[in-house]
Design a protein around this motif. Structure first.
Motif, PDB file in Angstrom:
ATOM      1  N   GLN A 159      17.158   6.156  13.116  1.00 45.47           N
ATOM      2  CA  GLN A 159      16.450   7.251  13.797  1.00 45.47           C
ATOM      3  C   GLN A 159      17.105   8.597  13.496  1.00 45.47           C
ATOM      4  OE1 GLN A 159      16.736   5.563  17.764  1.00 45.47           O
ATOM      5  NE2 GLN A 159      14.512   5.263  17.806  1.00 45.47           N
ATOM      6  N   GLU A 160      18.436   8.614  13.497  1.00 49.33           N
ATOM      7  CA  GLU A 160      19.154   9.856  13.221  1.00 49.33           C
ATOM      8  C   GLU A 160      18.881  10.319  11.787  1.00 49.33           C
ATOM      9  OE1 GLU A 160      20.487  11.915  15.106  1.00 49.33           O
ATOM     10  OE2 GLU A 160      21.474  13.194  13.618  1.00 49.33           O
ATOM     11  N   LYS A 161      18.900   9.388  10.850  1.00 48.78           N
ATOM     12  CA  LYS A 161      18.614   9.741   9.447  1.00 48.78           C
ATOM     13  C   LYS A 161      17.186  10.289   9.311  1.00 48.78           C
ATOM     14  CE  LYS A 161      21.818   6.371   7.471  1.00 48.78           C
ATOM     15  NZ  LYS A 161      22.100   5.440   6.401  1.00 48.78           N
ATOM     16  N   MET A 162      16.256   9.737  10.091  1.00 49.50           N
ATOM     17  CA  MET A 162      14.870  10.215  10.046  1.00 49.50           C
ATOM     18  C   MET A 162      14.769  11.636  10.590  1.00 49.50           C
ATOM     19  SD  MET A 162      12.883   6.723  11.155  1.00 49.50           S
ATOM     20  CE  MET A 162      11.203   7.267  10.829  1.00 49.50           C
ATOM     21  N   ARG A 163      15.508  11.906  11.655  1.00 47.25           N
ATOM     22  CA  ARG A 163      15.476  13.255  12.247  1.00 47.25           C
ATOM     23  C   ARG A 163      16.077  14.267  11.271  1.00 47.25           C
ATOM     24  NH1 ARG A 163      16.832  10.288  17.174  1.00 47.25           N
ATOM     25  NH2 ARG A 163      14.814   9.976  18.189  1.00 47.25           N
ATOM     26  N   VAL A 164      17.195  13.893  10.655  1.00 44.50           N
ATOM     27  CA  VAL A 164      17.843  14.791   9.687  1.00 44.50           C
ATOM     28  C   VAL A 164      16.894  15.066   8.505  1.00 44.50           C
ATOM     29  CG1 VAL A 164      19.750  14.941   8.008  1.00 44.50           C
ATOM     30  CG2 VAL A 164      20.193  14.171  10.360  1.00 44.50           C
ATOM     31  N   ALA A 165      16.134  14.042   8.104  1.00 45.78           N
ATOM     32  CA  ALA A 165      15.209  14.196   6.967  1.00 45.78           C
ATOM     33  C   ALA A 165      13.958  14.989   7.351  1.00 45.78           C
ATOM     34  CB  ALA A 165      14.804  12.812   6.445  1.00 45.78           C
ATOM     35  N   GLY A 166      13.746  15.186   8.661  1.00 47.77           N
ATOM     36  CA  GLY A 166      12.550  15.914   9.093  1.00 47.77           C
ATOM     37  C   GLY A 166      11.302  15.036   9.132  1.00 47.77           C
ATOM     38  N   LEU A 167      11.485  13.728   9.199  1.00 49.75           N
ATOM     39  CA  LEU A 167      10.342  12.808   9.292  1.00 49.75           C
ATOM     40  C   LEU A 167       9.770  12.850  10.720  1.00 49.75           C
ATOM     41  CD1 LEU A 167      11.902  10.003   7.116  1.00 49.75           C
ATOM     42  CD2 LEU A 167       9.665  11.065   6.685  1.00 49.75           C
ATOM     43  N   LEU A 208       4.632   9.611   3.738  1.00 44.98           N
ATOM     44  CA  LEU A 208       4.338   9.239   2.341  1.00 44.98           C
ATOM     45  C   LEU A 208       4.544  10.429   1.410  1.00 44.98           C
ATOM     46  CD1 LEU A 208       1.217   6.949   2.747  1.00 44.98           C
ATOM     47  CD2 LEU A 208       3.335   6.354   1.573  1.00 44.98           C
ATOM     48  N   GLU A 209       4.107  11.601   1.861  1.00 46.28           N
ATOM     49  CA  GLU A 209       4.283  12.790   1.011  1.00 46.28           C
ATOM     50  C   GLU A 209       5.766  13.126   0.872  1.00 46.28           C
ATOM     51  OE1 GLU A 209       1.335  15.245   2.848  1.00 46.28           O
ATOM     52  OE2 GLU A 209      -0.196  13.966   1.911  1.00 46.28           O
ATOM     53  N   TRP A 210       6.517  12.957   1.959  1.00 41.38           N
ATOM     54  CA  TRP A 210       7.970  13.157   1.916  1.00 41.38           C
ATOM     55  C   TRP A 210       8.601  12.155   0.936  1.00 41.38           C
ATOM     56  CZ3 TRP A 210      12.123   9.980   2.955  1.00 41.38           C
ATOM     57  CH2 TRP A 210      13.369  10.606   3.081  1.00 41.38           C
ATOM     58  N   ASN A 229       0.819  -1.215   0.000  1.00 42.66           N
ATOM     59  CA  ASN A 229       0.000   0.000   0.000  1.00 42.66           C
ATOM     60  C   ASN A 229       0.855   1.268   0.000  1.00 42.66           C
ATOM     61  OD1 ASN A 229       0.604  -1.038   2.613  1.00 42.66           O
ATOM     62  ND2 ASN A 229      -0.849   0.357   3.569  1.00 42.66           N
ATOM     63  N   HIS A 230       1.977   1.261   0.726  1.00 45.92           N
ATOM     64  CA  HIS A 230       2.839   2.454   0.729  1.00 45.92           C
ATOM     65  C   HIS A 230       3.536   2.642  -0.616  1.00 45.92           C
ATOM     66  CE1 HIS A 230       2.903   3.586   5.122  1.00 45.92           C
ATOM     67  NE2 HIS A 230       2.292   2.423   5.156  1.00 45.92           N
ATOM     68  N   ASP A 231       3.853   1.547  -1.300  1.00 43.55           N
ATOM     69  CA  ASP A 231       4.473   1.641  -2.635  1.00 43.55           C
ATOM     70  C   ASP A 231       3.483   2.264  -3.623  1.00 43.55           C
ATOM     71  OD1 ASP A 231       6.690   0.201  -1.595  1.00 43.55           O
ATOM     72  OD2 ASP A 231       5.681  -1.697  -2.049  1.00 43.55           O
ATOM     73  N   VAL A 232       2.238   1.780  -3.585  1.00 43.56           N
ATOM     74  CA  VAL A 232       1.209   2.260  -4.517  1.00 43.56           C
ATOM     75  C   VAL A 232       0.961   3.750  -4.304  1.00 43.56           C
ATOM     76  CG1 VAL A 232      -1.272   2.105  -5.045  1.00 43.56           C
ATOM     77  CG2 VAL A 232       0.086   0.011  -4.798  1.00 43.56           C
ATOM     78  N   ILE A 233       0.825   4.154  -3.047  1.00 41.95           N
ATOM     79  CA  ILE A 233       0.497   5.561  -2.757  1.00 41.95           C
ATOM     80  C   ILE A 233       1.707   6.466  -3.029  1.00 41.95           C
ATOM     81  CG2 ILE A 233      -0.213   7.176  -0.946  1.00 41.95           C
ATOM     82  CD1 ILE A 233      -2.504   5.415  -1.933  1.00 41.95           C
ATOM     83  N   SER A 234       2.915   6.003  -2.683  1.00 48.58           N
ATOM     84  CA  SER A 234       4.121   6.827  -2.921  1.00 48.58           C
ATOM     85  C   SER A 234       4.384   7.024  -4.409  1.00 48.58           C
ATOM     86  CB  SER A 234       5.377   6.180  -2.352  1.00 48.58           C
ATOM     87  OG  SER A 234       5.212   5.859  -1.037  1.00 48.58           O
ATOM     88  N   ALA A 235       4.082   5.993  -5.197  1.00 51.17           N
ATOM     89  CA  ALA A 235       4.398   6.047  -6.625  1.00 51.17           C
ATOM     90  C   ALA A 235       3.308   6.728  -7.445  1.00 51.17           C
ATOM     91  CB  ALA A 235       4.627   4.636  -7.160  1.00 51.17           C
ATOM     92  N   GLY A 236       2.156   6.982  -6.820  1.00 51.42           N
ATOM     93  CA  GLY A 236       1.060   7.618  -7.546  1.00 51.42           C
ATOM     94  C   GLY A 236       0.688   8.946  -6.909  1.00 51.42           C
TER      95      GLY A 236
END
Ligand code: ZN
Length: 244
Positions: A224-232, A86-88, A64-71
């Motif tokens: 977790q650190e990569k997620m924080r840097v990405a602003g997730l 998902l929007e990110w 479901n995340h692949d379908v929504i991210s790709a469309g």
């Protein structure tokens, strides 16, 4: 044939790399890798994870995340943190990786085994969490085994004499899947939800007729650190530490 069964990687590259290292280790080498979808969503490295799947030539179905991210579909069905991720993810995906995800089949039969992200009845969206739901789904595929993900909880359901039952999952404990029909969930690599933070996957041995679930530690703090840097969303990073 020995197959590594991977699901719900969710853009968590350190977790995926730990699992691939585990697969390469002596005694657990495999002939193929099958992926049950949700390569992206939640995690900070969606492109890197899609590229592992593409370069490895793995058989893969859409989650479901692949379908929504790709469309450009609505993210309203997701909770606010998941929708934000998902929007990110949509903004991060390269054109090639987006096209790859958009073209993934919703269901596949490989080597006489059915692959679906959610369930054979509703491949992208349905959660098979209970014996009752599993029981209803045995009528929806024609092979002895169906592999599913989506719940992020490792599971094995068996149908024998028209009745469905569930097995308790213990890592490294081979389960004989030669009698009856089975629905097997390897659990999630990138975001386990059974209270164990370690990445979860399974090995299917079609010659021996066994499935073994495995758990692999990975550097959670790095993801977790990569997620924080990405602003997730912080909540998505926090949950990785307790596997929920
Ligand atoms: Zn998922």
């Amino acid at each position: 044939m020995r197959i590594g069964v991977l699901s719900d990687i969710h853009g968590n590259l350190p977790a995926l790399q730990a699992v691939l290292a585990d697969l390469r280790r002596g005694g657990t080498t495999v002939d193929a890798i099958w992926c049950l979808g949700d390569v992206v969503g939640y995690g900070p490295e969606p492109n890197e994870c899609v590229e592992e799947v593409r370069q490895g030539g793995w058989s893969c179905v859409a989650g479901n995340h692949d379908v929504i991210s790709a469309g450009d579909g609505d993210t309203a069905a997701f909770n606010p943190a998941a929708a934000q991720a998902l929007e990110w993810t949509r903004r991060q995906l390269t054109a090639e990786n987006r096209d790859y995800l958009a073209a993934l089949p919703h269901q596949l039969v490989v080597e006489g085994v059915t692959l679906a992200h959610g369930s054979p009845r509703d491949p992208v969206w349905e959660y098979v969490l209970s014996v009752r739901t599993a029981g209803d789904n045995f009528a929806c595929f024609g092979t002895p085994m169906c592999l599913v993900g989506h719940t992020h909880v490792p599971a094995i359901f068996r149908q024998a004499n028209g009745r469905a039952t569930a097995f308790a999952i213990a890592p490294d404990h081979p389960l004989d899947v030669s009698p009856g029909r089975h629905i097997v969930n390897p659990g999630s690599i990138g975001q386990p939800r059974d209270g164990d933070a370690r990445a979860s996957y399974a090995i299917l041995d079609t010659v021996q007729g066994v499935v073994v679930h495995r758990r692999v530690s990975y550097p959670v703090a790095l993801t977790q650190e990569k997620m924080r840097v990405a602003g997730l969303p912080g909540r998505l990073a926090d949950r990785l530490a307790y596997g929920w």
